[in-house]
Design a protein around this motif. Structure first.
Motif, PDB file in Angstrom:
ATOM      1  N   GLU A 290     -15.954 -13.840  18.763  1.00 15.78           N
ATOM      2  CA  GLU A 290     -15.149 -13.814  17.537  1.00 15.78           C
ATOM      3  C   GLU A 290     -15.597 -12.673  16.622  1.00 15.78           C
ATOM      4  O   GLU A 290     -14.767 -12.018  15.978  1.00 15.78           O
ATOM      5  N   ILE A 291     -16.903 -12.428  16.574  1.00 12.86           N
ATOM      6  CA  ILE A 291     -17.430 -11.337  15.749  1.00 12.86           C
ATOM      7  C   ILE A 291     -16.865  -9.998  16.221  1.00 12.86           C
ATOM      8  O   ILE A 291     -16.617  -9.083  15.419  1.00 12.86           O
ATOM      9  N   ALA A 292     -16.632  -9.884  17.519  1.00 13.26           N
ATOM     10  CA  ALA A 292     -16.094  -8.627  18.073  1.00 13.26           C
ATOM     11  C   ALA A 292     -14.730  -8.288  17.484  1.00 13.26           C
ATOM     12  O   ALA A 292     -14.356  -7.110  17.408  1.00 13.26           O
ATOM     13  N   THR A 293     -13.997  -9.279  17.019  1.00  6.49           N
ATOM     14  CA  THR A 293     -12.660  -9.020  16.467  1.00  6.49           C
ATOM     15  C   THR A 293     -12.714  -8.310  15.117  1.00  6.49           C
ATOM     16  O   THR A 293     -11.721  -7.715  14.690  1.00  6.49           O
ATOM     17  N   VAL A 294     -13.843  -8.379  14.442  1.00  5.35           N
ATOM     18  CA  VAL A 294     -13.969  -7.696  13.142  1.00  5.35           C
ATOM     19  C   VAL A 294     -14.866  -6.467  13.241  1.00  5.35           C
ATOM     20  O   VAL A 294     -15.195  -5.851  12.225  1.00  5.35           O
ATOM     21  N   ARG A 295     -15.251  -6.114  14.467  1.00  5.56           N
ATOM     22  CA  ARG A 295     -16.202  -5.025  14.678  1.00  5.56           C
ATOM     23  C   ARG A 295     -15.737  -3.714  14.037  1.00  5.56           C
ATOM     24  O   ARG A 295     -16.526  -3.038  13.347  1.00  5.56           O
ATOM     25  N   ASP A 296     -14.499  -3.311  14.272  1.00  4.08           N
ATOM     26  CA  ASP A 296     -14.035  -2.010  13.789  1.00  4.08           C
ATOM     27  C   ASP A 296     -14.115  -1.912  12.267  1.00  4.08           C
ATOM     28  O   ASP A 296     -14.569  -0.906  11.713  1.00  4.08           O
ATOM     29  N   TRP A 297     -13.673  -2.982  11.591  1.00 10.24           N
ATOM     30  CA  TRP A 297     -13.710  -2.957  10.126  1.00 10.24           C
ATOM     31  C   TRP A 297     -15.148  -2.910   9.623  1.00 10.24           C
ATOM     32  O   TRP A 297     -15.482  -2.140   8.730  1.00 10.24           O
ATOM     33  N   LYS A 299     -17.852  -1.873  11.225  1.00 12.70           N
ATOM     34  CA  LYS A 299     -18.518  -0.617  11.576  1.00 12.70           C
ATOM     35  C   LYS A 299     -18.113   0.500  10.613  1.00 12.70           C
ATOM     36  O   LYS A 299     -18.956   1.322  10.212  1.00 12.70           O
ATOM     37  N   ALA A 300     -16.849   0.538  10.236  1.00 15.31           N
ATOM     38  CA  ALA A 300     -16.391   1.572   9.298  1.00 15.31           C
ATOM     39  C   ALA A 300     -17.096   1.442   7.951  1.00 15.31           C
ATOM     40  O   ALA A 300     -17.500   2.436   7.336  1.00 15.31           O
ATOM     41  N   ARG A 301     -17.262   0.208   7.472  1.00 20.49           N
ATOM     42  CA  ARG A 301     -17.952  -0.003   6.191  1.00 20.49           C
ATOM     43  C   ARG A 301     -19.430   0.371   6.299  1.00 20.49           C
ATOM     44  O   ARG A 301     -19.992   0.993   5.401  1.00 20.49           O
ATOM     45  N   LEU A 302     -20.042   0.003   7.436  1.00 20.65           N
ATOM     46  CA  LEU A 302     -21.463   0.315   7.621  1.00 20.65           C
ATOM     47  C   LEU A 302     -21.692   1.823   7.712  1.00 20.65           C
ATOM     48  O   LEU A 302     -22.665   2.349   7.141  1.00 20.65           O
ATOM     49  N   ASP A 303     -20.830   2.517   8.414  1.00 20.04           N
ATOM     50  CA  ASP A 303     -20.967   3.975   8.537  1.00 20.04           C
ATOM     51  C   ASP A 303     -20.927   4.638   7.161  1.00 20.04           C
ATOM     52  O   ASP A 303     -21.667   5.594   6.893  1.00 20.04           O
ATOM     53  N   PRO A 314     -26.918  -0.639  11.845  1.00 17.82           N
ATOM     54  CA  PRO A 314     -25.555  -0.432  12.351  1.00 17.82           C
ATOM     55  C   PRO A 314     -25.080  -1.591  13.226  1.00 17.82           C
ATOM     56  O   PRO A 314     -23.936  -1.600  13.677  1.00 17.82           O
ATOM     57  N   ASP A 315     -25.959  -2.566  13.464  1.00 20.91           N
ATOM     58  CA  ASP A 315     -25.633  -3.684  14.360  1.00 20.91           C
ATOM     59  C   ASP A 315     -24.661  -4.648  13.681  1.00 20.91           C
ATOM     60  O   ASP A 315     -24.952  -5.204  12.617  1.00 20.91           O
ATOM     61  N   VAL A 316     -23.518  -4.874  14.302  1.00 29.04           N
ATOM     62  CA  VAL A 316     -22.470  -5.704  13.712  1.00 29.04           C
ATOM     63  C   VAL A 316     -22.881  -7.181  13.662  1.00 29.04           C
ATOM     64  O   VAL A 316     -22.592  -7.881  12.687  1.00 29.04           O
TER      65      VAL A 316
END
Length: 595
Positions: A290-297, A299-303, A314-316
């Protein structure tokens, strides 16, 4: 003689009016928590205390002067006496190592200097070996910098008498930890798990793939998948040489360590977040898909945040766990304070006569609740800025389970599934006004803390505190009247009935007429009976313990020793809870059983 015994019954028992609402039989071990001193850590920190250097005047000066609690300061003085005769060469090498380490970190406080040494202690094997870790390539740089101190620790252990003193130190640490640390730990665990409606996972199954060579063939291997069950443990480590007001947290695989002075009150401390991480980490791991479904959002905030602070992970999955921890910590505190303030306002509003007074009270409550929400928004933003980018989202989701009683473990999947990227992206802008108000409120509190202090306590607690002053002034008639009036509006509150019984007993002591005295003692008994009738799983065990002993003394006074012993046994079953009547029950039972 009769009057003296009546006085003994009612005058020696007093109970705190606050109550801790910890379930009867609450055992920290059932929730993964162990309060245990660590001998490795003791040896490492004791060795550090031996470091010294000569001043320009030729006087020896300690190199490590971490601010300690009062008992920690005494323990430091004891250590310096215990090891004054250690080998000069060993002291010199310890001093050189510490001096060089401090020289490379000129701006670090002594507490910051000691921190990596505490981490290093947990890489070593237990005493007496204190051996180095087998694998070191995955250790952080700050820890590797002090790993070479380990040989000096082993030498300190061998060449001083510390090995013969460790058991004595451990006993002393445990005795002190049995007070404030144990009490506040039970409260902390009970409060957080009660809010989450869950229990921690104390065992976690791990699938491990192993490969073995088949027969004599070099090219054929057999792959086997094994399932291992690992126990998860949360250690509260009382340590007198830990910096006062400082909490150090370490996570080593399935073990979580929080190092604190043994007299620490854990309420609203960083230990809360450490324990929450212990509870939440396996939940996040179980919902990794389920966490993988929000990964892109995420990761963008963390970057974006890592451009200013590369230390942010950087770990989601770690981000999700830390975000949920932050959200629970902030929301639980706000929810509890808001609930207590609301209960207090409801009780107070019944005492007001005019609509104007009632409107003013409602307005004050609304302002207070708004200030709580503003402060929560600011705290969540501060956590967001440190990398917990899902903190706002999880805080919003937690509102749905606060009063529902749903277990967060079973609700987490649905919580994550409700994620809407567009809505979360706007969260920072939407909270701007609330955060500005919270910043202004913080500044105002700094300027004038007393004027803005809002005490949101249980209204019964506040009233009992007032009545206790009346009892202390020996105005028993007024206290009796006030308590009975309070019981009318709170008919199921055991603490009120306990105090009614106590006051009735104190009045009985002053009565000369035997019949009138017996009537007052009977009133006390009826009040104590009501304590037990209204007790729930959340009733303070100390209160129950004192009630059983008070009732037993009444039966003993009435020459019903057999039933008195049964009541003393009930108090003994509750164990030696802080503030209870355990010791009195043991002594009374032994007295009654004597031939």
């Amino acid at each position: 003689m009769r009057r003296i015994f009546v006085l003994i019954i009612f005058s020696i028992f007093a109970v705190g009016v606050s109550g801790q609402d910890i379930p009867a039989g609450f055992d920290l071990l059932n929730y993964g928590v162990r309060v245990e001193p660590d001998k490795r850590l003791m040896v490492v920190l004791a060795a550090l205390e031996m470091a010294s250097a000569k001043t320009g005047a030729g006087v020896d000066e300690k190199l490590i002067n971490t601010p300690l609690s009062a008992s920690g300061t005494k323990f430091r003085e004891q250590l310096l006496r215990d090891y004054a005769g250690m080998p000069d060469d060993l002291r010199r090498r310890i001093s050189i190592f510490v001096a060089q380490h401090k020289k490379l970190r000129p701006k670090a406080t002594d507490a910051e200097i000691v921190a990596p040494f505490i981490s290093m202690a947990y890489t070593l094997t237990p005493v007496p070996e204190l051996a180095d870790p087998v694998i070191t390539n995955d250790l952080p740089g700050s820890l590797l910098d002090v790993l070479d101190f380990a040989p000096l620790v082993r030498e300190f252990y061998r060449k001083t008498v510390i090995s013969s003193k460790l058991d004595e130190y451990v006993k002393d640490y445990r005795t002190e930890a049995d007070g404030e640390l144990n009490r506040s730990a039970r409260e902390m665990v009970s409060d957080l798990l009660g809010y989450l409606h869950t229990r921690p996972r104390l065992f976690f199954k791990e699938r491990i793939t192993t490969e073995t060579q088949k027969g004599k063939s070099k090219n054929t291997t057999l792959r086997q998948v094994e399932t291992r069950e690992n126990e998860r443990r949360f250690f509260l480590v009382p340590e007198k040489l830990a910096a006062k007001g400082n909490i150090q947290f370490l996570n080593i695989r399935d073990d979580y360590y929080v190092v604190v002075p043994p007299d620490t009150d854990l309420s609203f401390s960083e230990a809360r977040r450490a324990y929450l991480q212990f509870v939440i980490d396996p939940l996040i791991l179980s919902n990794s898909r389920e966490i993988a479904t929000v990964r892109d959002w995420v990761k963008a905030r963390l970057d974006e945040l890592r451009k200013a602070n590369p230390d942010i992970t950087p770990d989601v999955h770690i981000t999700a766990s830390r975000s949920l921890v932050a959200a629970v910590d902030v929301r639980q505190a706000e929810y509890t304070r808001a609930r207590i303030a609301t209960e207090r306002a409801r009780a107070n509003i019944q005492t007001l006569k005019s609509d104007k007074e009632k409107l003013a009270l409602s307005s004050d409550l609304e302002k207070y609740l708004q200030s709580l929400a503003d402060e929560s928004a600011l705290q969540l933003y501060e956590d967001y800025s440190k990398g917990a980018v899902l903190s706002f989202y999880f805080a919003e989701q937690l509102k749905g389970i606060e009063a529902s009683g749903f277990d967060v473990a079973s609700s987490l999947r649905e919580m994550i599934a409700s994620f809407v990227p567009e809505k979360e992206t706007a969260r920072i802008v939407e909270s701007a006004d609330a955060r500005k108000r919270a910043v202004a409120a913080r500044e105002e509190r700094k300027k004038n803390p007393a004027a803005n202090e809002v005490i949101a306590e249980n209204p019964v607690t506040i009233r009992l505190i007032d009545i206790q002053k009346t009892i202390a002034a020996k105005d028993y008639a007024k206290a009796d009247t006030d308590l009975k009036r309070l019981s009318e509006s709170n008919p199921s509150e055991p603490r009120i009935y306990y105090n009614i019984g106590r006051v009735a007993g104190l009045i009985a002591v002053s009565i000369e007429d035997p019949a009138a005295q017996a009537k007052k003692i009977l009133e006390a008994k009826a009040a104590y009976d009501k304590v037990l009738l209204n007790a729930t799983s959340n009733t303070d065990r100390a209160l129950l313990s004192l009630t059983y002993v008070a009732l037993a003394r009444i039966y003993e006074f009435d020459n019903n020793d057999q039933y008195a012993i049964k009541l003393y046994d009930e108090a003994i079953k509750l164990s030696d809870v802080r503030g209870g009547g355990f010791n009195e029950a043991i002594a009374a039972k032994q007295r009654l059983l004597k031939p």
